[in-house]
Design an enzyme around this catalytic site. Structure first.
Site, PDB file in Angstrom:
ATOM      1  N   LYS A 293       4.548   6.274 -15.146  1.00 61.90           N
ATOM      2  CA  LYS A 293       5.853   5.750 -14.682  1.00 61.90           C
ATOM      3  C   LYS A 293       5.678   4.345 -14.116  1.00 61.90           C
ATOM      4  CE  LYS A 293       7.391   6.996 -10.465  1.00 61.90           C
ATOM      5  NZ  LYS A 293       7.707   5.892  -9.550  1.00 61.90           N
ATOM      6  N   ASN A 294       4.667   4.172 -13.259  1.00 61.16           N
ATOM      7  CA  ASN A 294       4.562   2.915 -12.522  1.00 61.16           C
ATOM      8  C   ASN A 294       4.022   1.766 -13.353  1.00 61.16           C
ATOM      9  OD1 ASN A 294       5.723   4.244 -10.435  1.00 61.16           O
ATOM     10  ND2 ASN A 294       3.821   4.629  -9.327  1.00 61.16           N
TER      11      ASN A 294
ATOM     12  N   ARG B 103      13.717   1.128  -6.850  1.00 64.24           N
ATOM     13  CA  ARG B 103      12.733   0.208  -6.271  1.00 64.24           C
ATOM     14  C   ARG B 103      12.203  -0.778  -7.302  1.00 64.24           C
ATOM     15  NH1 ARG B 103      10.698  -1.948  -1.699  1.00 64.24           N
ATOM     16  NH2 ARG B 103       8.480  -2.348  -1.815  1.00 64.24           N
TER      17      ARG B 103
ATOM     18  N   CYS C 287      12.467   5.571  -3.263  1.00 64.74           N
ATOM     19  CA  CYS C 287      12.220   6.779  -2.468  1.00 64.74           C
ATOM     20  C   CYS C 287      12.250   6.456  -0.976  1.00 64.74           C
ATOM     21  CB  CYS C 287      10.848   7.352  -2.794  1.00 64.74           C
ATOM     22  SG  CYS C 287      10.828   8.167  -4.366  1.00 64.74           S
TER      23      CYS C 287
ATOM     24  N   ARG D 286      10.583  -0.423   3.254  1.00 62.90           N
ATOM     25  CA  ARG D 286       9.911  -0.826   2.007  1.00 62.90           C
ATOM     26  C   ARG D 286      10.169  -2.320   1.794  1.00 62.90           C
ATOM     27  NH1 ARG D 286       9.934   3.731  -2.563  1.00 62.90           N
ATOM     28  NH2 ARG D 286       8.062   2.560  -3.144  1.00 62.90           N
ATOM     29  N   PRO D 287       9.454  -3.123   2.607  1.00 58.62           N
ATOM     30  CA  PRO D 287       9.685  -4.576   2.562  1.00 58.62           C
ATOM     31  C   PRO D 287       9.253  -5.181   1.234  1.00 58.62           C
ATOM     32  CG  PRO D 287       7.747  -4.065   3.872  1.00 58.62           C
ATOM     33  CD  PRO D 287       8.372  -2.741   3.505  1.00 58.62           C
ATOM     34  N   ILE D 288       9.765  -6.364   0.952  1.00 53.30           N
ATOM     35  CA  ILE D 288       9.300  -7.083  -0.255  1.00 53.30           C
ATOM     36  C   ILE D 288       8.886  -8.507   0.121  1.00 53.30           C
ATOM     37  CG2 ILE D 288      10.633  -5.732  -1.935  1.00 53.30           C
ATOM     38  CD1 ILE D 288      12.668  -8.010  -1.990  1.00 53.30           C
ATOM     39  N   ASP D 289       8.443  -8.657   1.369  1.00 55.09           N
ATOM     40  CA  ASP D 289       8.049 -10.003   1.838  1.00 55.09           C
ATOM     41  C   ASP D 289       6.888 -10.588   1.042  1.00 55.09           C
ATOM     42  OD1 ASP D 289       6.769  -7.772   3.296  1.00 55.09           O
ATOM     43  OD2 ASP D 289       5.524  -9.364   4.116  1.00 55.09           O
ATOM     44  N   GLN D 290       5.991  -9.739   0.560  1.00 50.85           N
ATOM     45  CA  GLN D 290       4.860 -10.278  -0.216  1.00 50.85           C
ATOM     46  C   GLN D 290       5.294 -10.739  -1.599  1.00 50.85           C
ATOM     47  OE1 GLN D 290       1.661 -10.631   1.322  1.00 50.85           O
ATOM     48  NE2 GLN D 290       3.134 -10.216   2.956  1.00 50.85           N
TER      49      GLN D 290
ATOM     50  N   ASP E 281       0.395   8.660  -3.441  1.00 52.38           N
ATOM     51  CA  ASP E 281       1.298   9.440  -4.298  1.00 52.38           C
ATOM     52  C   ASP E 281       0.752  10.830  -4.600  1.00 52.38           C
ATOM     53  OD1 ASP E 281       2.465   6.609  -6.299  1.00 52.38           O
ATOM     54  OD2 ASP E 281       2.887   7.254  -4.256  1.00 52.38           O
TER      55      ASP E 281
ATOM     56  N   ARG F 145      12.888  11.792 -11.647  1.00 51.23           N
ATOM     57  CA  ARG F 145      12.663  10.345 -11.710  1.00 51.23           C
ATOM     58  C   ARG F 145      11.284  10.042 -12.280  1.00 51.23           C
ATOM     59  NH1 ARG F 145      13.303   7.284  -6.381  1.00 51.23           N
ATOM     60  NH2 ARG F 145      12.492   5.747  -7.833  1.00 51.23           N
TER      61      ARG F 145
HETATM   62  C1  EPZ Z   1       4.279   1.376  -5.715  1.00 50.37           C
HETATM   63  O1  EPZ Z   1       5.292   1.132  -4.767  1.00 50.37           O
HETATM   64  C2  EPZ Z   1       4.661   2.697  -6.357  1.00 50.37           C
HETATM   65  N1  EPZ Z   1       5.974   2.566  -6.983  1.00 50.37           N
HETATM   66  C3  EPZ Z   1       4.716   3.807  -5.299  1.00 50.37           C
HETATM   67  O2  EPZ Z   1       4.886   5.021  -6.004  1.00 50.37           O
HETATM   68  C4  EPZ Z   1       3.369   3.884  -4.578  1.00 50.37           C
HETATM   69  O3  EPZ Z   1       3.480   4.801  -3.517  1.00 50.37           O
HETATM   70  C5  EPZ Z   1       2.958   2.513  -4.041  1.00 50.37           C
HETATM   71  O4  EPZ Z   1       3.002   1.525  -5.093  1.00 50.37           O
HETATM   72  C6  EPZ Z   1       1.553   2.535  -3.453  1.00 50.37           C
HETATM   73  O5  EPZ Z   1       0.646   2.921  -4.457  1.00 50.37           O
HETATM   74  C7  EPZ Z   1       6.055   1.889  -8.159  1.00 50.37           C
HETATM   75  O6  EPZ Z   1       5.063   1.391  -8.677  1.00 50.37           O
HETATM   76  C8  EPZ Z   1       7.421   1.785  -8.765  1.00 50.37           C
HETATM   77  P1  EPZ Z   1       3.338  -1.308  -2.403  1.00 50.37           P
HETATM   78  P2  EPZ Z   1       5.398  -0.341  -4.102  1.00 50.37           P
HETATM   79  O7  EPZ Z   1       3.982  -2.625  -2.534  1.00 50.37           O
HETATM   80  O8  EPZ Z   1       4.953  -1.356  -5.068  1.00 50.37           O
HETATM   81  C9  EPZ Z   1       3.717  -2.644   2.122  1.00 50.37           C
HETATM   82  C10 EPZ Z   1       5.809   7.020  -6.633  1.00 50.37           C
HETATM   83  O9  EPZ Z   1       5.803   8.112  -6.058  1.00 50.37           O
HETATM   84  N2  EPZ Z   1       4.393  -3.830   1.556  1.00 50.37           N
HETATM   85  O10 EPZ Z   1       1.981  -1.098  -2.993  1.00 50.37           O
HETATM   86  O11 EPZ Z   1       6.724  -0.427  -3.485  1.00 50.37           O
HETATM   87  C11 EPZ Z   1       4.530  -1.394   1.952  1.00 50.37           C
HETATM   88  O12 EPZ Z   1       5.449  -1.238   3.023  1.00 50.37           O
HETATM   89  C12 EPZ Z   1       6.088   5.772  -5.845  1.00 50.37           C
HETATM   90  O13 EPZ Z   1       5.549   6.827  -7.850  1.00 50.37           O
HETATM   91  C13 EPZ Z   1       4.729  -4.887   2.392  1.00 50.37           C
HETATM   92  O14 EPZ Z   1       4.483  -4.840   3.591  1.00 50.37           O
HETATM   93  O15 EPZ Z   1       4.304  -0.179  -2.953  1.00 50.37           O
HETATM   94  C14 EPZ Z   1       3.468  -0.322   1.957  1.00 50.37           C
HETATM   95  O16 EPZ Z   1       3.112  -0.032   3.302  1.00 50.37           O
HETATM   96  C15 EPZ Z   1       6.430   6.063  -4.400  1.00 50.37           C
HETATM   97  N3  EPZ Z   1       5.339  -5.968   1.852  1.00 50.37           N
HETATM   98  C16 EPZ Z   1       2.275  -1.009   1.278  1.00 50.37           C
HETATM   99  O17 EPZ Z   1       2.525  -2.404   1.375  1.00 50.37           O
HETATM  100  C17 EPZ Z   1       5.630  -6.056   0.514  1.00 50.37           C
HETATM  101  O18 EPZ Z   1       6.175  -7.089   0.087  1.00 50.37           O
HETATM  102  C18 EPZ Z   1       2.095  -0.639  -0.184  1.00 50.37           C
HETATM  103  O19 EPZ Z   1       3.319  -0.924  -0.849  1.00 50.37           O
HETATM  104  C19 EPZ Z   1       5.278  -4.973  -0.318  1.00 50.37           C
HETATM  105  C20 EPZ Z   1       4.657  -3.875   0.226  1.00 50.37           C
END
Ligand code: EPZ
Length: 419
Positions: free
Chosen positions: A22-23, A93, A117, A122-126, A306, A398
């Site tokens: 999926k991802n 997302r 979810c 779920r920030p997107i600052d990065q 996950d 999903r």
């Molecule tokens: C991806 O989410 C996956 N979703 C999630 O899977 C998975 O849990 C996650 O990666 C971690 O492996 C998809 O790929 C669609 P991250 P993503 O950015 O990209 C923080 C599932 O069940 N962060 O790796 O949203 C964030 O808060 C789903 O398939 C920032 O601070 O996750 C978290 O603590 C659920 N700023 C950590 O980083 C940002 O800009 C990891 O988040 C982005 C993230």
């Protein structure tokens, strides 16, 4: 609305074929926006997150036909959208990948702030940090995020947090930038490598995906439309591994990449399970009550967040007390309340859960709070004594294709009924 009615007490035995990841799929499909062309994407999981992605791409003008249940042809030669409908992107997302793709394609995009979810903030600052470092102007307001760039210039970006989404998004956006982009502290999940592989088949020049440092040498134009097969889903495979252990079963998990499962295999062996690597499949079996174990979720190659709920179910019936530390998400223990309603003894506080193993779970009505929690509660229903009604299964749909059919083929007694 639908629910799953599960009659417990089955030891799962037999074969299951894992679907595409999926991802990876929800990022590779938007990446086709980078080059006008016709693409055949196969081993695509037939799940609602992929269908939403296709809907949004069609809103942008892409033409999509399904050759089969798991293969689509996507034509991106007439993309005219600059804005995706908020009602779709705000629920989903991975809609944020439209930003990286459209910035790379035409330097302009506006989408609803991504949802997803309920795992806490779920920030997107990065993501934004990366886009701005490449030269884009990013604005957020009225529930929307818009990004504009006359041109994108390669640069070095050090991720403050290891982020799957931000790593992929910046990789996609920088493919056509002028000069080289380096992403430091990059995420290393298998789906990151799959997206990089796909972009390279299109003519991108990406090296180092799967390591902490990814280098993207910007190219003037991409050259190759074409065909691609999505990598098998690491987490779906892990989910069936957990199910084999929890039910004292014996499952042959086909169409998977055992190396991607090493962190899960190590934990399964630690709690007394058995795993046999068969190249493009693995056999997982267990014939006794699992031992206790501690789990700390970490970015790949650490134990995946996950897989945390699914292992929570296994440990809920283990011999002894286990500790789970969820280091990625601030709110990923909602499922433990549901498990406690089934007789588990789990105390969750912040990012830690103490799991006192019990001898058995008892069937009850339970509610899925997110995708992986839903999968975990399904496994709990299979091992519980009596009947479990699992609600909010839209979450499960999903990310898991034909979930009840796959478990039924392994002997589970599961019915999908209207509420
Ligand atoms: C991806 O989410 C996956 N979703 C999630 O899977 C998975 O849990 C996650 O990666 C971690 O492996 C998809 O790929 C669609 P991250 P993503 O950015 O990209 C923080 C599932 O069940 N962060 O790796 O949203 C964030 O808060 C789903 O398939 C920032 O601070 O996750 C978290 O603590 C659920 N700023 C950590 O980083 C940002 O800009 C990891 O988040 C982005 C993230």
């Amino acid at each position: 609305m639908e629910k799953l009615v599960i009659t417990g007490g089955t030891r799962l035995k037999g074969e299951v074929v894992i679907s595409g990841a999926k991802n990876a799929a929800v990022a590779i499909l938007p990446a086709t926006l980078l080059l006008n062309g016709i693409y055949t994407i196969s081993n695509l999981p037939n799940i609602s997150d992929v269908k939403i992605t296709c809907d949004i791409l069609q809103d942008f003008g892409a033409k999509i036909t399904w050759n089969s249940r798991n293969e689509i042809v996507i034509d991106t030669r007439e993309i005219d959208g600059r804005e995706a409908p908020i009602d779709k992107t705000s629920k989903f997302r991975a809609s944020y990948y439209m930003i990286g793709a459209m910035l790379g394609r035409c330097g302009q995009i506006e989408v609803g702030l991504p949802g997803g979810c309920n795992l806490g903030a779920r920030p997107i600052d990065q993501h934004i940090k990366g886009f701005e470092a490449l030269g884009a102007k990013v604005d957020i307001g009225q529930g929307k995020i818009s990004a504009k760039a006359k041109k994108l210039t390669g640069t070095s970006i050090y991720m403050d947090v290891v982020s799957v989404g931000a790593t992929i998004n910046v990789m996609i956006a920088s493919v056509l930038a002028e000069g080289t982009t380096t992403i430091d502290n990059a995420a290393k999940e298998p789906h990151i490598v799959d997206v990089a592989n796909f972009l390279n088949t299109m003519g991108a020049d990406i090296r180092g995906a799967g390591t902490d440092v990814i280098k993207i040498n910007g190219v003037k134009e991409l050259k190759h439309e074409g065909c691609y097969s999505i990598v098998p889903d690491q987490i779906e495979a892990g989910t069936f591994m957990a199910a084999a252990i929890a039910t004292k079963g014996d499952i042959l998990i086909k169409n998977c990449i055992p190396e991607h499962l090493d962190c899960i295999t190590a934990k399964i062996v630690e709690i007394g399970g058995h795993v046999e690597d068969l190249g493009d499949s693995i056999r997982v079996w267990n014939n006794k009550r699992p031992n206790k174990a501690n789990i700390k979720t970490l970015p790949y190659p650490g134990f995946p967040t996950d897989m945390q709920p699914q292992m929570g179910v296994v440990l809920s019936i283990a011999d002894g007390t286990s500790i789970i530390n969820e280091s990625i998400w601030e709110s990923r223990f909602q499922y433990t309340n549901e498990l406690n309603n089934m007789g588990a003894h789990i105390t969750a506080q912040g990012k830690t859960a103490i799991v006192e193993g019990v001898k058995e779970l008892l069937g009850a009505p339970v509610y899925a709070s997110d995708l992986r929690a839903g999968a975990a509660l399904l496994i709990a229903g299979i091992i519980a004594k009596g009947t479990t009604e699992l609600y909010n299964i839209n979450h499960i749909d999903r990310g898991y294709e034909q979930i009840e059919e796959k478990f039924r083929k392994l002997g589970a007694n599961i019915l999908r009924v209207n509420e």
